[in-house]
Design a protein around this motif. Structure first.
Motif, mmCIF file in Angstrom:
data_model
loop_
_atom_site.group_PDB
_atom_site.id
_atom_site.type_symbol
_atom_site.label_atom_id
_atom_site.label_comp_id
_atom_site.label_asym_id
_atom_site.label_seq_id
_atom_site.Cartn_x
_atom_site.Cartn_y
_atom_site.Cartn_z
ATOM 1 N N VAL A 1 47.725 42.906 33.462
ATOM 2 C CA VAL A 1 48.628 41.390 33.686
ATOM 3 C C VAL A 1 47.673 40.547 34.163
ATOM 4 N N THR A 2 47.104 39.421 33.447
ATOM 5 C CA THR A 2 46.434 38.041 34.293
ATOM 6 C C THR A 2 47.158 37.222 34.547
ATOM 7 N N PHE A 3 46.326 36.572 35.754
ATOM 8 C CA PHE A 3 46.900 34.842 36.433
ATOM 9 C C PHE A 3 45.301 34.663 36.160
ATOM 10 N N ARG A 4 45.434 33.424 35.880
ATOM 11 C CA ARG A 4 43.766 32.827 36.085
ATOM 12 C C ARG A 4 44.530 31.267 36.690
ATOM 13 N N CYS A 5 43.215 31.031 37.672
ATOM 14 C CA CYS A 5 42.971 29.435 38.451
ATOM 15 C C CYS A 5 41.842 28.674 38.502
ATOM 16 N N ASP A 6 42.056 27.195 38.371
ATOM 17 C CA ASP A 6 40.839 26.645 38.664
ATOM 18 C C ASP A 6 40.816 26.306 39.864
ATOM 19 N N LEU A 7 39.733 25.908 40.707
ATOM 20 C CA LEU A 7 39.709 26.131 42.204
ATOM 21 C C LEU A 7 38.821 24.139 41.719
ATOM 22 N N GLY A 8 38.892 23.959 41.160
ATOM 23 C CA GLY A 8 38.330 23.038 41.246
ATOM 24 C C GLY A 8 38.942 21.302 41.134
ATOM 25 N N VAL A 9 40.679 21.991 40.475
ATOM 26 C CA VAL A 9 41.054 21.291 39.818
ATOM 27 C C VAL A 9 42.380 20.769 41.518
ATOM 28 N N THR B 1 48.981 46.911 36.931
ATOM 29 C CA THR B 1 47.198 46.550 38.157
ATOM 30 C C THR B 1 47.166 44.832 36.799
ATOM 31 N N VAL B 2 46.908 44.371 38.218
ATOM 32 C CA VAL B 2 47.055 42.850 38.475
ATOM 33 C C VAL B 2 45.713 42.341 38.856
ATOM 34 N N HIS B 3 45.157 41.972 37.392
ATOM 35 C CA HIS B 3 43.648 40.705 37.131
ATOM 36 C C HIS B 3 43.770 39.474 37.795
ATOM 37 N N ILE B 4 43.513 38.817 38.202
ATOM 38 C CA ILE B 4 42.906 37.603 39.017
ATOM 39 C C ILE B 4 42.394 37.086 38.412
ATOM 40 N N ARG C 1 29.958 31.327 39.271
ATOM 41 C CA ARG C 1 31.100 30.734 39.504
ATOM 42 C C ARG C 1 32.958 31.248 39.144
ATOM 43 N N THR C 2 33.067 32.209 38.468
ATOM 44 C CA THR C 2 34.192 32.756 38.373
ATOM 45 C C THR C 2 34.305 34.316 39.304
ATOM 46 N N LEU C 3 35.345 34.305 39.998
ATOM 47 C CA LEU C 3 35.735 35.240 41.321
ATOM 48 C C LEU C 3 36.768 35.961 40.482
ATOM 49 N N GLY C 4 37.025 37.465 40.646
ATOM 50 C CA GLY C 4 37.320 38.529 39.904
ATOM 51 C C GLY C 4 37.915 39.189 40.564
ATOM 52 N N ILE C 5 39.304 39.177 40.285
ATOM 53 C CA ILE C 5 40.209 40.650 41.814
ATOM 54 C C ILE C 5 40.777 41.074 40.695
ATOM 55 N N GLU C 6 40.852 42.580 41.315
ATOM 56 C CA GLU C 6 41.704 43.902 40.723
ATOM 57 C C GLU C 6 42.545 43.756 41.430
ATOM 58 N N VAL C 7 43.503 44.144 41.638
ATOM 59 C CA VAL C 7 45.035 44.784 42.819
ATOM 60 C C VAL C 7 45.650 46.089 42.233
#
Length: 495
Positions: free
Chosen positions: A17-25, A406-409, A471-477
């Motif tokens: 399960v992966t979700f992506r977000c661009d913090l520059g936008v 298991t979720v990946h951000i 500049r890519t931050l990853g989280i796994e929970v």
């Protein structure tokens, strides 16, 4: 509160399960519309010290700004009674409640109900506290009561203050349980009430139709337009158990026959019907059953988070029913966890639902676009200054498939975080009912038990490991079934 290590995160991840977000936008504005109002039960309960203590806490910790309850005009409030065949108006009890609300920074969302016996056209009653739900036998006397009462509040609190209140006419008039169930009867009551309120001051806000299940919105607006009546806002109610299952089905069956985002779809319809008028849902909950075990369990937290986040942009207010189990429509209970509507139980112990609203309250006011999709997992990214929150829920309706995930951000254009922490609500976290069951489900609690349950209800911040490179931050929970997690990232101030 974090551990950071470098990592390569592939752009086409094969993760579950992966979700992506661009913090520059730049994101969109995210007002906390769910904090506008919260529900309570019966007006006289607001005179209790324990009710007031819980209301103060809900305001301070969850941000609620208005409270709505039934029965402000009931005989037990003494608002209007028959004394030797003469009307006796007494607004003292109502004033005591409103004085308290204003003292803690809250305001009333005034539901004008139910019918004083002196004005009632018949003996139709509802609830344990015997609320009279009949129409007035004399609309002129009803109008006099409303204009006297509202005029008194203007004198007591000032016009500037009362102009910030909301006056909602009746409760669920489309149901025979609350009257005749006929549109024409409610519309006549609304007309008399709205005219009485506006006779005090034209800028006071009055609205309706206060219906169950999104009913009568278009007809109500048309009636007001055709009869030159004000409708400053639209109010209605919905529950995921509305119109699902068969007559006699239990709540779990009704929910299993519902759909996962049914309240969002209903809110979209109501938004279209309301047009440009503000739309307030003055009741919603995980179900309409006042003795639903799911109200006390992590299920409610996952449902609340998903439902609130999906209502964004559709409503101006979203009033959860209710903030406390100090509630007596059926009877006043004694069992600590009896499936009541409240966010807190009788002892003020926070349920998982309370912690869900605490998570929501901590969110910022800028929501970013999050890319990703999953049958049970949803995720949102909300920012305030140098703080970013990633909110994750794993929700399914009863009898629908759900597993631990298991979720990946992945967060692009992310500075290196200074701290990273997580708060959880699930079967193992912030779940006081589980401990109570382990105690043997005692009906009455001693002070030591209450303290243990308060501790079990807590939602502490824990360390969260993240990865950061280029500049890519990853989280796994890992999120268990019907679990919620809130991951808080704090960055150094931007230059």
């Amino acid at each position: 509160m974090q551990s950071i290590r470098p990592a390569n995160i592939p752009s086409n991840s094969s993760m579950d399960v992966t979700f992506r977000c661009d913090l520059g936008v730049r994101g969109e504005d995210f007002p906390h519309f769910w904090e506008h109002t919260v529900g309570s039960g019966h007006a006289t309960l607001a005179l209790r010290a324990d009710w007031q203590a819980q209301m103060r806490r809900a305001h301070d910790e969850l941000g609620f700004r208005h409270v709505r309850f039934h029965g402000l005009l009931d005989d037990d409030m003494g608002t209007l009674i028959d004394q030797d065949n003469q009307p006796l108006y007494s607004f003292f009890n109502a004033d005591q409640i409103f004085d308290f609300l204003l003292s803690i920074g809250m305001r009333p969302f005034v539901e004008l109900s139910f019918m004083p016996t002196m004005l009632s056209s018949n003996g139709q009653i509802i609830f344990h506290y015997r609320a009279n739900v009949s129409a007035p036998k004399d609309s002129g006397q009803w109008s006099t009561l409303i204009s006297k009462l509202v005029g008194h509040w203007v004198d007591r609190y000032g016009l500037e203050e009362v102009r910030q209140w909301f006056f909602e006419v009746w409760n669920e008039p489309n149901l025979e349980a609350f009257g005749s169930g006929k549109q024409e009867d409610y519309f006549q009551l609304y007309a008399a009430t709205a005219k009485a309120i506006k006779s005090v001051d034209i800028q006071l806000k009055v609205g309706g139709p206060a219906t169950a299940a999104n009913a009568w919105i278009e007809e109500f607006i048309a009636y007001c337009s055709q009869n030159s009546l004000p409708a400053d806002f639209i109010s209605t109610h919905h529950y995921p158990t509305d119109a699902f299952g068969k007559t006699g089905d239990d709540t779990e069956t009704q929910l299993s026959e519902s759909t996962r985002s049914v309240l969002r779809e209903e809110a979209r319809t109501a938004r279209q019907q309301a047009g440009d008028r503000p739309l307030y849902y003055t009741e919603w909950c995980t179900s309409s059953n006042p003795r639903d075990p799911l109200h006390d369990e992590p299920y409610a937290a996952a449902f609340i988070v998903k439902t609130v986040m999906e209502a964004r942009g559709l409503v101006q207010g979203y009033s959860y029913w209710t903030f406390s189990d100090i509630f007596e429509e059926n009877y006043f209970p004694s069992e600590p966890f009896h499936g009541g509507f409240g966010l807190m139980n009788l002892h003020g112990i926070a349920k998982p639902a309370y912690r869900a609203f605490e998570m929501l309250h901590r969110l910022g006011t800028e929501i970013l676009f999050m890319q990703g999709d999953h049958p049970t997992v949803d995720s949102w990214c909300v920012r305030h200054g140098n703080v970013l929150t990633v909110l994750i829920s794993n929700f399914a309706l009863p009898r629908h498939p759900i597993t631990s995930e298991t979720v990946h951000i992945e967060l692009k254009n992310a500075p290196r975080p200074a701290t990273a922490s997580i708060q959880r609500v699930d079967t193992e976290n912030a779940n006081a009912k589980a401990l109570w069951v382990g105690m043997g489900s005692p009906e009455y609690l001693n002070p030591a038990m209450v303290e243990r349950l308060h501790s079990a209800s807590a939602m502490p911040e824990q360390e969260q490991t993240v990865t950061w490179r280029d500049r890519t931050l990853g989280i796994e929970v890992t999120i268990p079934p019907l679990g919620v997690a809130s991951i808080r990232l704090e960055f150094a101030p931007f230059a």
